[in-house]
Scaffold this motif. Structure first.
Motif, PDB file in Angstrom:
ATOM      1  N   ASN A   1     -23.425 -15.148  84.303  1.00 34.84           N
ATOM      2  CA  ASN A   1     -23.153 -16.140  83.331  1.00 34.84           C
ATOM      3  C   ASN A   1     -23.836 -15.928  81.873  1.00 34.84           C
ATOM      4  O   ASN A   1     -25.146 -16.328  82.148  1.00 34.84           O
ATOM      5  N   LEU A   2     -23.203 -15.726  80.858  1.00 32.69           N
ATOM      6  CA  LEU A   2     -24.139 -15.420  79.575  1.00 32.69           C
ATOM      7  C   LEU A   2     -24.447 -16.914  79.023  1.00 32.69           C
ATOM      8  O   LEU A   2     -25.124 -16.853  78.223  1.00 32.69           O
ATOM      9  N   LYS A   3     -24.005 -18.074  79.699  1.00 27.95           N
ATOM     10  CA  LYS A   3     -24.495 -19.168  79.025  1.00 27.95           C
ATOM     11  C   LYS A   3     -26.042 -19.497  79.217  1.00 27.95           C
ATOM     12  O   LYS A   3     -26.530 -20.004  78.724  1.00 27.95           O
ATOM     13  N   MET A   4     -26.541 -18.842  80.313  1.00 33.12           N
ATOM     14  CA  MET A   4     -27.926 -18.764  80.551  1.00 33.12           C
ATOM     15  C   MET A   4     -28.574 -18.325  79.346  1.00 33.12           C
ATOM     16  O   MET A   4     -29.773 -18.712  78.785  1.00 33.12           O
TER      17      MET A   4
ATOM     18  N   LEU B   1     -31.495 -19.260  73.805  1.00 27.01           N
ATOM     19  CA  LEU B   1     -31.644 -19.257  72.553  1.00 27.01           C
ATOM     20  C   LEU B   1     -31.591 -20.680  71.988  1.00 27.01           C
ATOM     21  O   LEU B   1     -32.380 -20.830  70.799  1.00 27.01           O
ATOM     22  N   ALA B   2     -31.068 -21.637  72.687  1.00 17.95           N
ATOM     23  CA  ALA B   2     -31.258 -23.150  72.387  1.00 17.95           C
ATOM     24  C   ALA B   2     -32.717 -23.468  72.574  1.00 17.95           C
ATOM     25  O   ALA B   2     -33.204 -24.389  71.440  1.00 17.95           O
ATOM     26  N   CYS B   3     -33.484 -22.920  73.233  1.00 15.41           N
ATOM     27  CA  CYS B   3     -34.971 -23.084  73.559  1.00 15.41           C
ATOM     28  C   CYS B   3     -35.629 -22.475  72.257  1.00 15.41           C
ATOM     29  O   CYS B   3     -36.574 -23.038  72.030  1.00 15.41           O
ATOM     30  N   VAL B   4     -35.351 -21.185  71.940  1.00 12.08           N
ATOM     31  CA  VAL B   4     -36.099 -20.605  71.098  1.00 12.08           C
ATOM     32  C   VAL B   4     -35.707 -21.252  69.539  1.00 12.08           C
ATOM     33  O   VAL B   4     -36.830 -21.448  68.855  1.00 12.08           O
ATOM     34  N   SER B   5     -34.760 -21.895  69.560  1.00 18.20           N
ATOM     35  CA  SER B   5     -34.521 -22.465  68.174  1.00 18.20           C
ATOM     36  C   SER B   5     -35.208 -23.885  68.171  1.00 18.20           C
ATOM     37  O   SER B   5     -35.074 -24.617  67.118  1.00 18.20           O
TER      38      SER B   5
ATOM     39  N   CYS C   1     -40.504 -22.063  72.328  1.00 17.64           N
ATOM     40  CA  CYS C   1     -39.919 -20.736  72.242  1.00 17.64           C
ATOM     41  C   CYS C   1     -40.660 -19.636  72.861  1.00 17.64           C
ATOM     42  O   CYS C   1     -40.222 -18.741  73.461  1.00 17.64           O
ATOM     43  N   GLU C   2     -42.040 -19.961  72.921  1.00 18.14           N
ATOM     44  CA  GLU C   2     -42.805 -18.826  73.821  1.00 18.14           C
ATOM     45  C   GLU C   2     -42.579 -18.523  75.079  1.00 18.14           C
ATOM     46  O   GLU C   2     -42.910 -17.388  75.663  1.00 18.14           O
ATOM     47  N   ILE C   3     -42.279 -19.699  75.722  1.00 26.54           N
ATOM     48  CA  ILE C   3     -41.804 -19.550  77.193  1.00 26.54           C
ATOM     49  C   ILE C   3     -40.700 -18.630  77.617  1.00 26.54           C
ATOM     50  O   ILE C   3     -41.014 -18.035  78.564  1.00 26.54           O
TER      51      ILE C   3
ATOM     52  N   GLY D   1     -25.552  -9.675  69.420  1.00 28.45           N
ATOM     53  CA  GLY D   1     -25.680 -10.786  68.935  1.00 28.45           C
ATOM     54  C   GLY D   1     -26.705 -11.717  69.237  1.00 28.45           C
ATOM     55  O   GLY D   1     -27.277 -12.562  68.232  1.00 28.45           O
ATOM     56  N   HIS D   2     -26.965 -11.697  70.808  1.00 25.61           N
ATOM     57  CA  HIS D   2     -28.143 -12.472  71.025  1.00 25.61           C
ATOM     58  C   HIS D   2     -29.537 -12.184  70.512  1.00 25.61           C
ATOM     59  O   HIS D   2     -30.255 -12.847  70.041  1.00 25.61           O
ATOM     60  N   ILE D   3     -29.700 -10.877  70.494  1.00 27.31           N
ATOM     61  CA  ILE D   3     -30.997 -10.473  69.805  1.00 27.31           C
ATOM     62  C   ILE D   3     -31.016 -10.685  68.322  1.00 27.31           C
ATOM     63  O   ILE D   3     -32.330 -11.013  68.137  1.00 27.31           O
ATOM     64  N   GLU D   4     -30.123 -10.516  67.647  1.00 24.55           N
ATOM     65  CA  GLU D   4     -29.998 -10.735  66.342  1.00 24.55           C
ATOM     66  C   GLU D   4     -30.282 -12.082  65.933  1.00 24.55           C
ATOM     67  O   GLU D   4     -31.190 -12.212  64.953  1.00 24.55           O
ATOM     68  N   LYS D   5     -29.629 -12.995  66.729  1.00 25.34           N
ATOM     69  CA  LYS D   5     -30.130 -14.306  66.607  1.00 25.34           C
ATOM     70  C   LYS D   5     -31.539 -14.586  67.011  1.00 25.34           C
ATOM     71  O   LYS D   5     -32.476 -15.552  66.365  1.00 25.34           O
TER      72      LYS D   5
END
Length: 917
Positions: free
Chosen positions: A320-323, A328-332, A339-341, A367-371
């Protein structure tokens, strides 16, 4: 301690330790109590102190002593006293109250847990403890603590339980698990508003998940599984309770990776964790960073556990890509600590995708890596009001370094050129210096991945960097510009027209003290990539080195610059090389001479290390062909007398001697066999100094002499005499109490020396009267649990066994065959006992290699030796634990003697060693 001290004397000493204002008295008391804890008398005295409960300090000391004795000295007690010890511990625990200090409770819990694990005669110990304390509310906290530490201790390497006992005990925990679940439910339902009880219940559940003691059928439909999710979603949960719930889920997730046994539980956990998104955003709104960190740990743990599914079947089931979206929500998150975790997940994702080499699947994560990179660009921005450079010892500096590593790991997914272009676009849009610096910082992370043939993206960037107004530009921006130029050094080497402009830019920046070191390191990178072009800039580089103090260059920057200069010398003609090498070395030799000829402790006079290390860098990086080594002699003739004087003056200073040996090592390597005239003086001096000050670096230096001159027939007698002078002093050192354990460097360097003799001059070294005592030391040193030293011993043993394998008529080969046959069983005994007793798991492979060589040498004899040694291993330890069953021992012998593959043999030995640890 020959006699039992009185109870009063122990209590008085404990009181001094905790209450005396005199530090000397406290230290004396501490040493006396340490000796007391090691003695056999500590058992009885500690028991009495716990019975009488004189004071908090004495009870804590007694409880701690009891735990230590059970953990490390259980063998002191005869088997018939184990039951009375258990009963005594249970009696002490029964006297606990709600007012008993937690540190005492913890020590008694640990003591009882360690006893439970080691006392195999105690059947159904968990039922016994629950029956005795489960119905008494005042013991509920103790019971929870005990049930928490018991699985933890079963997994501890502090107890030598062995794989069999650990496996059996985990199975016992699994059988008891239904009772545990009901017990924990009882506690939560009896006191649903007691956060202290909830905290301990979660910690207990977490502990059992960690050792895989909870079968999924026991928990998946239980109300207990809902508890951590309820805590996490409750906005009013305390930080400690929230953290315990997070730990519990992280351990559950980690153990659920194996879907063969945890498929249902895994699905339940994933479904419920993905529903925590709203709770995470609430923690962000509340600015509760600790809770955000906890959520991020859970999301990261879930994603890492199912990373195979994410990459092999993205968007399906456990993939599931929602993971990834949650990460990414944590990185933001505004705080970079959150983010570091996630960084380890991005590394693993990149590794998996790279190994798959599936372009279509990789595109799904584009798209995930670009973000991710865009968010890291924002996190890496310095504060607008930051003045100066980011300090290297700050957490933020560490984060930026880790962020660049993450970008480097994942950059292939989006392509370095695309990312570089995106950052260029950002550069053109930004006016704030901190945003410009961050964009340049990200570009420097991917610059090495840019194609050297690029003619579109890089040229305008370099032109913009070189056109920066020095005074008006923030210092951090200039620093990152310089760093970026260094990372683009490979590109610059393919575009030499850019080189002069870059060098002029660096020359200007060099005069700013805060930028001088990064300029020097950038010059090193450019010299490394542009050796041919930079050779003509020798004088300019030399001037920078000679004026390093005025430029305020750090030592690392000077080392880098010297490395760069030395590499350029590899590209010049012979006559130019000799002149430049002499000039470069003479400057540093003169500096060392000044130190040697000045009185000790002269103010502002640098340490000799200052010059020795610089000379080492030069000698290490200049490469000379064998036919041209005569060009090195002028340097050797100037430098050796100065190094000899350094040895003499600083012979008692091991650090200076080690650095001097290292410089001499690279001088000898640099000059090769052309320095034959130095062999006598060098060997004489290091042997003479070793007799007085046995620094192990002299042995290592001796190995360099053997490596260089060992093939010279005229040198063999002198080199053997050097060993005969070294070995008695080494043996004297190693025969002291704990001599081998206390001198791993000596063992390491001694057997490096032996390995060089064996390789270069086996006929002179492997002979009767010389090699036998060395072999005896090697067999003793097999048990040394030190990576480098043990590796050196094992390598040498492999070398000498291979010499015995050679079926030729050389006298030394015949002698080694007879010696190995004579000592083979002792060697096998040393290897096997080291593996099952002292060696860490990662060192067993080296011991396995020696055994592998013995099997090649004589399989039949080695099989007999191994069988004899296996029969001497203990069948049962002091606690009644059977480390290895007769069948396991027989299987081990069969697998070892039938395996022709070293990797299989290594794995077999590691698994066998775990049975005893």
């Amino acid at each position: 301690m020959s006699a039992s001290p009185s109870l009063e004397s122990v209590l008085e000493t404990v009181s001094i330790l905790y209450n005396s204002p005199d530090s000397a008295s406290k230290e004396t008391a501490s040493k006396w109590l340490e000796e007391f804890q090691k003695s056999i008398f500590a058992w009885e005295v500690s028991d009495k102190i716990l019975q009488q409960q004189h004071s908090l300090e004495s009870c804590y000391f007694a409880a701690q002593t009891m735990r230590t004795k059970i953990q490390y000295h259980f063998y002191e007690l005869p088997a018939e006293s184990h039951e009375s010890l258990r009963n005594s511990l249970l009696d002490h625990i029964s006297r606990l109250t709600s007012h008993t200090n937690q540190v005492i409770v913890t020590q008694l819990c640990l003591a009882l847990a360690d006893l439970t694990l080691q006392m195999t005669a105690w059947k159904n110990p968990l039922h016994t403890v629950v029956e005795r304390f489960g119905n008494d509310e005042k013991h509920s906290l103790f019971l929870l603590d005990f049930m928490t530490v018991l699985p933890e201790e079963s997994n501890s390497r502090g107890l030598r339980l062995g794989t069999n006992r650990r496996t059996d005990f985990v199975e016992e925990l699994r059988r008891f698990c239904p009772v545990l679940v009901q017990l924990l439910l009882h506690f939560t339902e009896a006191q649903p508003t007691n956060p202290h009880i909830m905290l301990k219940v979660l910690k207990c559940l977490s502990s059992w998940f960690y050792v895989e003691a909870i079968p999924q059928e026991c928990i998946v439909n239980s109300k207990l599984l809902a508890l951590p999710f309820h805590v996490l979603c409750d906005r009013a949960s305390s930080s400690s309770l929230h953290e315990s719930a997070s730990d519990c889920l992280c351990n559950a997730i980690f153990r659920c990776e194996d879907l063969r046994y945890y498929d249902v539980l895994s699905q339940v956990l994933m479904d419920n964790i993905l529903k925590l998104e709203e709770a995470y955003y609430i923690s962000v709104t509340d600015e509760d960073v600790d809770k955000s960190v906890n959520f991020c740990r859970i999301f990261t743990g879930l994603s890492e556990s199912f990373i195979d599914h994410l990459t092999n079947s993205p968007g399906v089931g456990y993939g599931n890509l929602k993971m990834v979206d949650l990460l990414l929500a944590c990185v933001s998150h505004p705080q970079y600590e959150v983010c570091e975790i996630t960084f380890n997940f991005w590394y693993r994702l990149a590794e998996e995708l790279y190994s798959l080499r599936d372009e279509e699947r990789t595109k799904l994560f584009h798209g995930h890596i670009e973000k991710l990179i865009s968010l890291l660009y924002q996190h890496c921005q310095l504060d607008t009001d930051h003045d100066g450079l980011p300090t290297e010892d700050s957490d933020f500096h560490d984060f930026r370094v880790k962020a660049t590593e993450t970008i480097k790991d994942a950059i292939f997914i989006v392509g370095p050129s695309n990312c570089f272009k995106n950052m260029c676009v950002l550069l053109g849009q930004q006016t704030g210096w901190e945003k410009v610096e961050a964009a340049l910082f990200v570009m420097s992370a991917i610059a090495r991945n840019i194609s050297p043939d690029d003619d579109v993206v890089v040229p305008p960037v370099i032109a913009a960097l070189l056109g920066l107004p020095a005074q008006e530009t923030h210092i951090a921006v200039r620093y990152t510009c310089i760093h970026l130029l260094g990372e683009l050094s490979e590109w610059i080497s393919c575009h030499p027209s850019m080189l002069d402009g870059v060098l002029n830019f660096l020359q200007v920046m060099l005069h700013e003290k805060r930028l001088s070191s990064i300029c020097a390191l950038t010059l090193q990178k450019i010299c490394s990539e542009c050796q041919d072009q930079m050779a003509e800039h020798f004088e300019g580089l030399y001037q920078i080195v000679s004026m390093s103090d005025s430029f305020s260059l750090s030592q690392d920057a000077v080392f880098g610059l010297l490395t760069g200069i030395s590499l350029t010398l590899n590209k010049v003609k012979n006559e130019v090389f000799a002149e430049r090498m002499s000039k470069l070395c003479s400057f540093h030799i003169d500096g060392l001479k000044k130190v040697l000829h000045s009185p000790e402790n002269t103010e502002n006079m640098p340490s000799p290390l200052f010059w020795l290390d610089r000379l080492t860098v030069i000698l290490r990086n200049v490469k000379v062909e064998d036919k041209e080594q005569h060009l090195c002699l002028p340097v050797a003739e100037i430098l050796w007398p100065v190094l000899s004087e350094t040895f003499t003056r600083y012979k008692e200073n091991v650090r200076v001697v080690e650095h001097c040996c290292r410089t001499l090592r690279f001088l000898l390597r640099f000059c090769g066999s052309t320095t034959l005239s130095l062999l006598g003086p060098v060997a004489t001096q290091i042997v003479t100094m070793y007799q007085e000050h046995p620094h192990s670096c002299f042995l290592y230096l001796g190995s360099i002499l053997v490596d260089i001159f060992g093939s010279e027939m005229d040198c063999s007698d002198g080199l053997v005499s050097m060993f005969q002078a070294f070995f008695p002093e080494t043996l004297k050192l190693l025969q002291q109490p704990n001599g081998i354990v206390n001198n791993p460097d000596t063992i390491d360097d001694m057997f490096r020396l032996c390995a060089r003799y064996t390789m270069k001059m086996p006929g002179n070294f492997l002979r009767e009267g010389l090699i036998e005592p060395v072999l005896m030391v090697a067999m003793e040193a097999c048990k040394l649990n030190h990576r480098e030293a043990n590796a050196s011993v094992m390598k040498w043993l492999c070398d000498v066994i291979r010499c015995g394998q050679e079926q030729n008529s050389e006298p030394h080969c015949k002698f080694m065959r007879s010696l190995i046959h004579a000592r083979g069983e002792n060697l096998v005994s040393g290897l096997l006992n080291a593996c099952v007793s002292t060696l860490s798991s990662f060192l067993v492979a080296d011991a396995a290699e020696v055994l592998h060589e013995l099997l090649i040498f004589d399989k039949k004899a080695t099989s007999v030796w191994l069988q004899n040694v296996l029969e001497t291993l203990s069948k049962q330890n002091f606690a009644g634990i059977v480390p290895a069953t007769p069948q396991q021992i027989a299987d081990f012998h069969t697998e070892v003697t039938s395996s022709g593959d070293f990797r299989v043999l290594s794995r077999t030995m590691r698994e066998f060693a775990r049975l005893y640890k």
